[in-house]
Write a protein that holds these residues in place. Structure first.
Motif, mmCIF file in Angstrom:
data_model
loop_
_atom_site.group_PDB
_atom_site.id
_atom_site.type_symbol
_atom_site.label_atom_id
_atom_site.label_comp_id
_atom_site.label_asym_id
_atom_site.label_seq_id
_atom_site.Cartn_x
_atom_site.Cartn_y
_atom_site.Cartn_z
ATOM 1 N N PHE A 52 72.494 64.906 80.100
ATOM 2 C CA PHE A 52 73.735 64.806 79.716
ATOM 3 C C PHE A 52 73.117 64.523 77.823
ATOM 4 O O PHE A 52 74.364 64.264 77.605
ATOM 5 N N GLY A 53 71.640 63.640 77.804
ATOM 6 C CA GLY A 53 71.901 63.649 75.865
ATOM 7 C C GLY A 53 72.355 62.576 75.602
ATOM 8 O O GLY A 53 73.641 62.460 74.564
ATOM 9 N N THR A 54 72.660 61.872 76.696
ATOM 10 C CA THR A 54 73.369 59.899 76.466
ATOM 11 C C THR A 54 71.597 59.367 75.522
ATOM 12 O O THR A 54 70.950 59.030 76.547
ATOM 13 N N VAL A 55 72.387 57.654 74.994
ATOM 14 C CA VAL A 55 71.351 56.839 74.741
ATOM 15 C C VAL A 55 72.232 55.844 74.964
ATOM 16 O O VAL A 55 72.964 56.089 75.306
ATOM 17 N N ASN A 56 71.513 54.791 75.691
ATOM 18 C CA ASN A 56 71.333 53.393 75.931
ATOM 19 C C ASN A 56 71.884 52.320 75.068
ATOM 20 O O ASN A 56 70.767 52.548 74.784
ATOM 21 N N LEU A 57 72.664 52.101 73.881
ATOM 22 C CA LEU A 57 72.554 51.548 72.801
ATOM 23 C C LEU A 57 73.193 50.486 73.027
ATOM 24 O O LEU A 57 73.683 49.476 73.401
ATOM 25 N N ARG A 58 72.061 49.158 72.735
ATOM 26 C CA ARG A 58 71.854 47.422 73.007
ATOM 27 C C ARG A 58 72.114 47.288 71.663
ATOM 28 O O ARG A 58 71.724 47.074 71.026
ATOM 29 N N LEU A 59 73.339 46.509 72.265
ATOM 30 C CA LEU A 59 73.788 45.400 70.481
ATOM 31 C C LEU A 59 74.043 44.024 71.059
ATOM 32 O O LEU A 59 74.222 43.534 72.228
ATOM 33 N N LYS A 60 73.656 43.372 69.935
ATOM 34 C CA LYS A 60 74.635 41.691 70.734
ATOM 35 C C LYS A 60 74.643 41.310 68.928
ATOM 36 O O LYS A 60 74.837 41.473 67.976
ATOM 37 N N ARG A 61 75.328 40.302 69.665
ATOM 38 C CA ARG A 61 76.501 39.825 68.038
ATOM 39 C C ARG A 61 76.833 37.958 67.649
ATOM 40 O O ARG A 61 76.699 38.084 69.185
ATOM 41 N N ASN A 62 76.056 37.218 66.680
ATOM 42 C CA ASN A 62 77.014 35.572 67.393
ATOM 43 C C ASN A 62 77.941 35.672 67.667
ATOM 44 O O ASN A 62 79.541 36.233 67.515
ATOM 45 N N ARG A 63 78.512 34.668 68.855
ATOM 46 C CA ARG A 63 79.406 34.991 69.401
ATOM 47 C C ARG A 63 80.813 34.414 68.274
ATOM 48 O O ARG A 63 81.725 33.859 68.813
ATOM 49 N N ARG A 64 79.624 33.136 67.716
ATOM 50 C CA ARG A 64 80.714 32.430 67.029
ATOM 51 C C ARG A 64 81.215 32.934 64.938
ATOM 52 O O ARG A 64 80.920 32.450 64.498
ATOM 53 N N ILE A 65 82.315 33.957 65.478
ATOM 54 C CA ILE A 65 82.566 34.472 64.407
ATOM 55 C C ILE A 65 84.318 33.813 64.364
ATOM 56 O O ILE A 65 84.824 33.890 65.909
ATOM 57 N N ARG A 66 84.277 33.814 63.427
ATOM 58 C CA ARG A 66 85.981 33.824 63.230
ATOM 59 C C ARG A 66 86.880 34.859 63.280
ATOM 60 O O ARG A 66 86.158 35.328 63.132
ATOM 61 N N ASN A 67 88.036 33.808 63.947
ATOM 62 C CA ASN A 67 89.086 35.704 64.245
ATOM 63 C C ASN A 67 88.781 36.900 65.120
ATOM 64 O O ASN A 67 88.788 37.893 65.378
ATOM 65 N N ARG A 68 88.085 36.054 66.114
ATOM 66 C CA ARG A 68 86.952 36.443 66.891
ATOM 67 C C ARG A 68 88.321 37.734 67.770
ATOM 68 O O ARG A 68 87.620 38.945 68.492
ATOM 69 N N SER A 69 89.406 36.907 68.296
ATOM 70 C CA SER A 69 90.479 37.224 69.136
ATOM 71 C C SER A 69 91.382 38.861 68.016
ATOM 72 O O SER A 69 91.182 40.091 68.753
ATOM 73 N N MET A 70 90.841 38.705 67.245
ATOM 74 C CA MET A 70 91.759 39.808 66.073
ATOM 75 C C MET A 70 90.603 40.442 66.160
ATOM 76 O O MET A 70 91.335 42.567 65.694
ATOM 77 N N ILE A 71 89.339 40.622 65.888
ATOM 78 C CA ILE A 71 88.154 41.006 65.585
ATOM 79 C C ILE A 71 87.603 42.204 67.643
ATOM 80 O O ILE A 71 87.663 42.703 67.165
#
Length: 180
Positions: A52-71
């Motif tokens: 299918f020509g796809t790749v798995n892109l693994r990502l990570k992000r700091n959980r302590r970001i402000r305005n998390r729900s709006m983001i």
């Protein structure tokens, strides 16, 4: 107070959230850039399904970001737009393929009729069915190109609108993150 490397101070532990996204190879850069705008960074990439020509892109992000729900809400909007872009890109050729395959199958049926007519020594139906069948083998290309052109004209403005949605969401997130 805690001791950290001989210094007194508070220990700060970064906690991350992780996500794996299946991405078409031709949109890796767009997807990576979009997620980076939402605070994610790449943690690796592996092939998903070569057929299918796809790749798995693994990502990570700091959980302590402000305005998390709006983001997160803006991120869902951007993800929906990315998904729509994939669907619209596939739709450019999907209807054209179905129509051209159908015409090709009908042409094969006429050629089969020509063969049976020849075996029964019915020369007029043989010539007629053979001519229609051979013409039908050329027609799928013409059908494909005509329908594909119509679908591209129809899908391109919608794809551009989805790109604008992604860019607007990324700009809003950058404003939210700069308030930190």
């Amino acid at each position: 107070m805690d001791m950290v490397n001989g210094h007194t101070g508070n220990i700060t532990v970064n906690t991350y959230e992780y996500r794996t996204v299946v991405v078409p190879e031709q949109r890796i850069s767009l997807t990576r850039d979009t997620y980076e705008a939402f605070g994610w960074f790449e943690d690796g990439m592996t092939p998903s399904d070569p057929s299918f020509g796809t790749v798995n892109l693994r990502l990570k992000r700091n959980r302590r970001i402000r305005n998390r729900s709006m983001i997160n809400e803006l991120q869902r909007k951007a993800e929906a737009a990315l998904s729509d872009i994939d669907h619209l890109e596939r739709s450019k050729t999907q209807k054209a393929q179905i129509a051209s395959f159908s015409v090709g199958i009908v042409a094969c049926a006429f050629l089969a009729g020509a063969i049976f007519s020849m075996m029964a020594s019915l020369w007029v139906p043989f010539v007629l069915f053979g001519f229609i069948g051979l013409a039908g083998w050329v027609a799928p290309y013409l059908v494909f190109t005509k329908i594909k052109a119509k679908q591209i004209a129809k899908a391109t403005p919608q794809i551009d609108q989805r790109y604008d949605t992604i860019y607007d969401a990324c700009e809003q997130v950058q404003r939210l993150m700069s308030q930190q």
